[in-house]
Design an enzyme around this catalytic site. Sequence first.
Site, PDB file in Angstrom:
ATOM      1  N   SER A 196      94.885  19.302  82.902  1.00  0.00           N
ATOM      2  CA  SER A 196      96.375  18.225  82.201  1.00  0.00           C
ATOM      3  C   SER A 196      96.824  17.130  82.607  1.00  0.00           C
ATOM      4  O   SER A 196      96.173  15.923  82.828  1.00  0.00           O
ATOM      5  CB  SER A 196      98.044  18.945  82.734  1.00  0.00           C
ATOM      6  OG  SER A 196      99.076  19.241  81.851  1.00  0.00           O
ATOM      7  N   ASP A 297      96.418  22.508  71.632  1.00  0.00           N
ATOM      8  CA  ASP A 297      96.752  21.805  73.159  1.00  0.00           C
ATOM      9  C   ASP A 297      98.628  22.512  73.481  1.00  0.00           C
ATOM     10  O   ASP A 297      98.706  22.173  72.406  1.00  0.00           O
ATOM     11  CB  ASP A 297      96.851  21.428  73.794  1.00  0.00           C
ATOM     12  CG  ASP A 297      96.653  21.116  75.291  1.00  0.00           C
ATOM     13  OD1 ASP A 297      97.110  20.787  76.025  1.00  0.00           O
ATOM     14  OD2 ASP A 297      95.711  21.465  75.834  1.00  0.00           O
ATOM     15  N   HIS A 343      96.081  25.695  77.287  1.00  0.00           N
ATOM     16  CA  HIS A 343      96.156  24.785  78.313  1.00  0.00           C
ATOM     17  C   HIS A 343      95.978  24.622  79.375  1.00  0.00           C
ATOM     18  O   HIS A 343      96.314  25.497  79.874  1.00  0.00           O
ATOM     19  CB  HIS A 343      97.342  24.185  77.804  1.00  0.00           C
ATOM     20  CG  HIS A 343      97.913  23.053  78.666  1.00  0.00           C
ATOM     21  ND1 HIS A 343      97.082  22.064  78.684  1.00  0.00           N
ATOM     22  CD2 HIS A 343      98.424  22.154  79.868  1.00  0.00           C
ATOM     23  CE1 HIS A 343      97.947  20.909  78.888  1.00  0.00           C
ATOM     24  NE2 HIS A 343      98.506  21.198  80.471  1.00  0.00           N
TER      25      HIS A 343
END
Length: 632
Positions: A196, A297, A343
């Site tokens: 991330s 995502d 994610h």
Amino acid sequence: PADSNSNNLIQRKYLVMHAALNGAASSSSSSTNSNNNNNNNDHSRSLKRVSLTNSSITCNDGTHAGFYLRKQPNSKKWIVFLEGGWHCFDNRSCRARWLRLRHLMTSSQWPETRDVGGILSPHAEENPYWHNANHVLVPYCSSDSWSGTRTEPDSRDHENNWRFMGALILRQVIADLIPLGLGRVAGGELLLVGSSAGGLGVMLNLDRVREFLVNERKLQVTVRGVSDSGWFLDREPYTPAAVASSEAVRLGWKLWQGLLPEDCTKAHPTEHWRCYFGYRLYPTLKTPLFVFQWLFDEAQMRADNVGAPVTPQQWNYIHDMGGALRSSLDNVSAVFAPSCIGHAVLSKRDWVNIKIDDISLPAALRCWEHSTRPRRKRHDKLKRSTEATTTALQQQQQQHPNQRHQQRHRQHRLQKLNNVAEAGSQPAQRKRNHLSKEQREERKRRRQQRQERQRRKQRRRQQQQQRKRENEANNNKQQQQRHRQPLTAEQQLERKQQRQQQRRRSKLQQQQQLQLQQKQLLQQEQPSSEPQKRRASNSATKPTKLKPRQHLPRVPEKCGLRLLERCSWPQCNHSCPTLTNPLTGEEMRFLELLTSFGLDIEAVAAALGVDMHTLNNMERTELVNLLTQQVS
């Protein structure tokens, strides 16, 4: 505020926000703990907290930053993992972050040890290629995508009491790892990994880390990077009133005093903040980078402020987002992009199950790592030249004494002629000029005749040596045959019986090994609720046999560097994390997911030429293959 209302709406209705994968991962980890209780109860395998040597480098609130470390004394590999957690870009968003996500802005509540799965796991079944590396976990507490250099709060704004030192934290972590062994031995490797915001931090700091280690500290270490779910797009948001991700990054870059790669800022001289987006930053990187990215995502959906996809317009926007992500990865040399909703993955315990074209994510990452290793060309050339020199010396030593004497005599005569030629080169040149053309041709003819006689002598000498060697070999062979005595009939029968007995023994051993393997498979298939007393009695009566250690190949048999999902449907990959409906808590079927995206299932059945009953009873694998074939 509208932003918080939209976030609450997404949390309530967005069907893709809560994956059942997390529950499966926790249950699988608990089962792993029960099977390996001796290992997991021993906290010596946990990552241990280490404070930075420079106490002036802090988190957002001024508390000391640090990292978690698990050392492997016999390993030259280091994996440094940057945690993620989005960012804040102004006073309002930072205050809201402090109230709701305080653990991402301070180190005051950090535990002394951490257990992380995925690529930081010490277990081979969960982390097949990097379980025995040196593992470093760097918690995220700077809220700046690991790019900030603001060491003091902004004095012009009294409400802003935050520091943003993500880039400085990472540099100090790398510096503190050098005394612990990073790059101190030739052949060292550093894999900078992040998820991330940590994945974006890898791209922003990768070239700078390599420059610091290799050029400033002069260490012999190979640096690579892996970005997990950090490849974002600066698209216009679905809701016009929402703050666009590009505007949030532009404001944050100023607040953080963000440090960006120099080559990228030169490519975007008027808008340096564009370098926070991977597809703009990637072409300027010099260090090898591997990109993992879900095509759908969740963080990108949140950034674009698209709600629960219940209308065709929302579905079209999400579908276009997946296509835009796929197109932005066209120039990436090493990429793994499944068509799934999710994610981050590298710190999850079942990351080994994610596959594209039957190639798992760890296998693809291992193939890329091996392909980027420097080739040892100079070593090979030196080895070949050394072998040639050694061969020439051996041949010279094997020559006959007369040959060595003649060779030395020729060298001495050539040296003498060279000395004479150097001493009187000019007179000889003048004398040669006075020779007529016929004299020069006669001299040339005589020289050729001498050379031809020397070649004939050399060929005769070689032929004589060859015949001599052949005669010696024939004589030795005849002597061996002469001394060999024929076996009697009893000896021949005894030798035949010995060979038959040896074949029987080997066949019996093979059968016993096969039976043992079948018994082990049956024991593995038995349920785990078998009584402990029966296991104890079996272990007491039978001697324990250690299982042979499974050695993975250095490079997987099936490799691929660019693995982009061909299917454009979300969740069409067979290994995608399963999703649950937050309203019912039940696992969503694939058709239910497509219906939530506004797809007309009856029209799909008519287009495929099947009735609704057949379509509803079709397995997911069969349905995905059918849809993919129709699309292609």
